[in-house]
Design an enzyme around this catalytic site. Structure first.
Site, PDB file in Angstrom:
ATOM      1  N   ASP A  33       0.942  -1.038  -0.059  1.00 19.10           N
ATOM      2  CA  ASP A  33       0.014   0.004  -0.028  1.00 19.10           C
ATOM      3  C   ASP A  33       0.822   1.246   0.040  1.00 19.10           C
ATOM      4  O   ASP A  33       2.018   1.188   0.615  1.00 19.10           O
ATOM      5  CB  ASP A  33      -1.091   0.041   0.970  1.00 19.10           C
ATOM      6  CG  ASP A  33      -1.982   0.908   1.164  1.00 19.10           C
ATOM      7  OD1 ASP A  33      -3.356   0.598   1.084  1.00 19.10           O
ATOM      8  OD2 ASP A  33      -1.682   2.192   0.947  1.00 19.10           O
ATOM      9  N   ILE A  34       0.382   2.182  -0.825  1.00 24.00           N
ATOM     10  CA  ILE A  34       1.321   3.481  -1.110  1.00 24.00           C
ATOM     11  C   ILE A  34       1.344   4.231   0.516  1.00 24.00           C
ATOM     12  O   ILE A  34       2.213   5.050   0.467  1.00 24.00           O
ATOM     13  CB  ILE A  34       0.895   4.242  -2.066  1.00 24.00           C
ATOM     14  CG1 ILE A  34       1.921   5.182  -2.622  1.00 24.00           C
ATOM     15  CG2 ILE A  34      -0.453   4.917  -1.757  1.00 24.00           C
ATOM     16  CD1 ILE A  34       1.756   5.901  -3.906  1.00 24.00           C
ATOM     17  N   ASN A  95     -12.930  -3.343   2.366  1.00 31.27           N
ATOM     18  CA  ASN A  95     -13.761  -2.290   2.347  1.00 31.27           C
ATOM     19  C   ASN A  95     -14.666  -2.602   1.219  1.00 31.27           C
ATOM     20  O   ASN A  95     -14.227  -2.709   0.037  1.00 31.27           O
ATOM     21  CB  ASN A  95     -13.159  -0.935   2.447  1.00 31.27           C
ATOM     22  CG  ASN A  95     -12.175  -0.618   3.617  1.00 31.27           C
ATOM     23  OD1 ASN A  95     -12.412  -1.072   4.877  1.00 31.27           O
ATOM     24  ND2 ASN A  95     -11.061  -0.215   3.446  1.00 31.27           N
ATOM     25  N   GLU A 103     -12.289   3.156  -1.426  1.00 34.75           N
ATOM     26  CA  GLU A 103     -11.954   4.358  -2.184  1.00 34.75           C
ATOM     27  C   GLU A 103     -11.740   3.866  -3.630  1.00 34.75           C
ATOM     28  O   GLU A 103     -12.032   4.613  -4.537  1.00 34.75           O
ATOM     29  CB  GLU A 103     -10.710   5.039  -1.662  1.00 34.75           C
ATOM     30  CG  GLU A 103     -11.053   5.671  -0.226  1.00 34.75           C
ATOM     31  CD  GLU A 103      -9.747   6.320   0.546  1.00 34.75           C
ATOM     32  OE1 GLU A 103      -8.559   6.044  -0.046  1.00 34.75           O
ATOM     33  OE2 GLU A 103     -10.043   6.961   1.572  1.00 34.75           O
ATOM     34  N   VAL A 104     -11.063   2.770  -3.732  1.00 26.48           N
ATOM     35  CA  VAL A 104     -10.719   2.306  -5.187  1.00 26.48           C
ATOM     36  C   VAL A 104     -11.648   1.178  -5.405  1.00 26.48           C
ATOM     37  O   VAL A 104     -11.622  -0.008  -4.852  1.00 26.48           O
ATOM     38  CB  VAL A 104      -9.129   1.796  -5.082  1.00 26.48           C
ATOM     39  CG1 VAL A 104      -8.692   1.467  -6.455  1.00 26.48           C
ATOM     40  CG2 VAL A 104      -8.299   2.917  -4.462  1.00 26.48           C
ATOM     41  N   HIS A 108     -10.254  -5.411  -3.420  1.00 27.95           N
ATOM     42  CA  HIS A 108      -8.845  -5.691  -2.891  1.00 27.95           C
ATOM     43  C   HIS A 108      -8.993  -6.254  -1.383  1.00 27.95           C
ATOM     44  O   HIS A 108     -10.066  -5.653  -0.699  1.00 27.95           O
ATOM     45  CB  HIS A 108      -7.895  -4.447  -3.092  1.00 27.95           C
ATOM     46  CG  HIS A 108      -8.595  -3.170  -2.383  1.00 27.95           C
ATOM     47  ND1 HIS A 108      -9.398  -2.348  -3.303  1.00 27.95           N
ATOM     48  CD2 HIS A 108      -8.567  -2.519  -1.268  1.00 27.95           C
ATOM     49  CE1 HIS A 108      -9.594  -1.305  -2.342  1.00 27.95           C
ATOM     50  NE2 HIS A 108      -9.188  -1.483  -1.473  1.00 27.95           N
ATOM     51  N   HIS A 110      -6.641  -5.799   2.230  1.00 31.22           N
ATOM     52  CA  HIS A 110      -5.580  -5.086   2.975  1.00 31.22           C
ATOM     53  C   HIS A 110      -5.152  -6.225   3.829  1.00 31.22           C
ATOM     54  O   HIS A 110      -5.992  -6.866   4.622  1.00 31.22           O
ATOM     55  CB  HIS A 110      -6.249  -4.015   3.751  1.00 31.22           C
ATOM     56  CG  HIS A 110      -6.751  -3.000   3.012  1.00 31.22           C
ATOM     57  ND1 HIS A 110      -5.939  -1.645   2.879  1.00 31.22           N
ATOM     58  CD2 HIS A 110      -7.771  -2.493   2.476  1.00 31.22           C
ATOM     59  CE1 HIS A 110      -6.817  -0.892   2.138  1.00 31.22           C
ATOM     60  NE2 HIS A 110      -7.806  -1.391   2.050  1.00 31.22           N
TER      61      HIS A 110
HETATM   62  P1  AMP Z   1      -9.697   1.147   0.127  1.00 27.76           P
HETATM   63  O1  AMP Z   1      -9.990   2.432   0.893  1.00 27.76           O
HETATM   64  O2  AMP Z   1     -10.122  -0.115   0.831  1.00 27.76           O
HETATM   65  O3  AMP Z   1     -10.381   1.467  -1.106  1.00 27.76           O
HETATM   66  O4  AMP Z   1      -8.146   1.460   0.193  1.00 27.76           O
HETATM   67  C1  AMP Z   1      -7.517   1.796  -1.202  1.00 27.76           C
HETATM   68  C2  AMP Z   1      -5.951   1.646  -0.552  1.00 27.76           C
HETATM   69  O5  AMP Z   1      -5.450   1.754  -1.746  1.00 27.76           O
HETATM   70  C3  AMP Z   1      -5.568   2.694   0.382  1.00 27.76           C
HETATM   71  O6  AMP Z   1      -4.927   2.217   1.520  1.00 27.76           O
HETATM   72  C4  AMP Z   1      -4.593   3.782  -0.260  1.00 27.76           C
HETATM   73  O7  AMP Z   1      -3.426   4.034   0.462  1.00 27.76           O
HETATM   74  C5  AMP Z   1      -4.196   2.617  -1.475  1.00 27.76           C
HETATM   75  N1  AMP Z   1      -3.427   3.360  -2.642  1.00 27.76           N
HETATM   76  C6  AMP Z   1      -3.820   4.140  -3.565  1.00 27.76           C
HETATM   77  N2  AMP Z   1      -3.233   4.535  -4.670  1.00 27.76           N
HETATM   78  C7  AMP Z   1      -2.346   3.557  -4.628  1.00 27.76           C
HETATM   79  C8  AMP Z   1      -1.245   3.000  -5.357  1.00 27.76           C
HETATM   80  N3  AMP Z   1      -0.917   3.885  -6.376  1.00 27.76           N
HETATM   81  N4  AMP Z   1      -0.302   2.328  -4.979  1.00 27.76           N
HETATM   82  C9  AMP Z   1      -0.472   1.390  -4.024  1.00 27.76           C
HETATM   83  N5  AMP Z   1      -1.786   1.674  -3.039  1.00 27.76           N
HETATM   84  C10 AMP Z   1      -2.339   2.655  -3.474  1.00 27.76           C
END
Ligand code: AMP
Length: 126
Positions: A33-34, A95, A103-104, A108, A110
């Site tokens: 994770d970034i 999530n 968010e994405v 996925h 974590h």
């Molecule tokens: P979620 O809220 O479960 O969708 O989490 C999305 C996660 O993606 C967050 O923990 C971000 O820090 C992570 N994230 C966003 N962009 C990147 C990226 N380019 N590389 C790695 N992790 C990312």
């Protein structure tokens, strides 16, 4: 919800954005994770286009689901946090949707560990 090909993990899978890969096979990519929230914070994603856990559970092929679960366990083991291989434990979070604060919009997991993670949930504060 239809899959958005412009989401950031789709771009990572197409190689348009770099990532720190820890595991990759035909069906799965796992990378750091970034914005790490624990010493171990790895994201495990299917290569298929699934928006959320429920989409994946309903629509992925058995082969994809097996590969995904095995990969998540392998990541925990490789990161040294899996109890079955001597680690001190970890947590997996998926999530989903608005209330799950996803968010994405590419499914996925974590994988978090490497420190005491506290109780699972606090009262929602944000
Ligand atoms: P979620 O809220 O479960 O969708 O989490 C999305 C996660 O993606 C967050 O923990 C971000 O820090 C992570 N994230 C966003 N962009 C990147 C990226 N380019 N590389 C790695 N992790 C990312």
């Amino acid at each position: 919800m239809t899959y958005d090909d412009d989401n950031i993990f789709a771009k990572i899978l197409r190689g348009e954005i770099p990532n720190r890969t820890v595991l990759e096979n035909e069906h799965v990519l796992a990378f750091h994770d970034i914005s790490e929230q624990a010493p171990t914070h790895v994201l495990v994603i299917p290569k298929g286009k699934y928006v959320s856990f429920d989409d994946f559970a309903a629509n992925a092929r058995d082969e994809e689901i097996v590969a995904f679960i095995r990969a998540a366990g392998q990541v925990a083991s490789d990161e040294g946090v899996a109890p079955s291989t001597g680690g001190e434990g970890f947590r997996i979070i998926a999530n989903a949707g608005k209330n799950g604060v996803q968010e994405v919009p590419h499914f996925h997991l974590h994988v978090l560990g490497g420190r005491w993670l506290g109780r699972m949930l606090k009262k929602a504060e944000e």
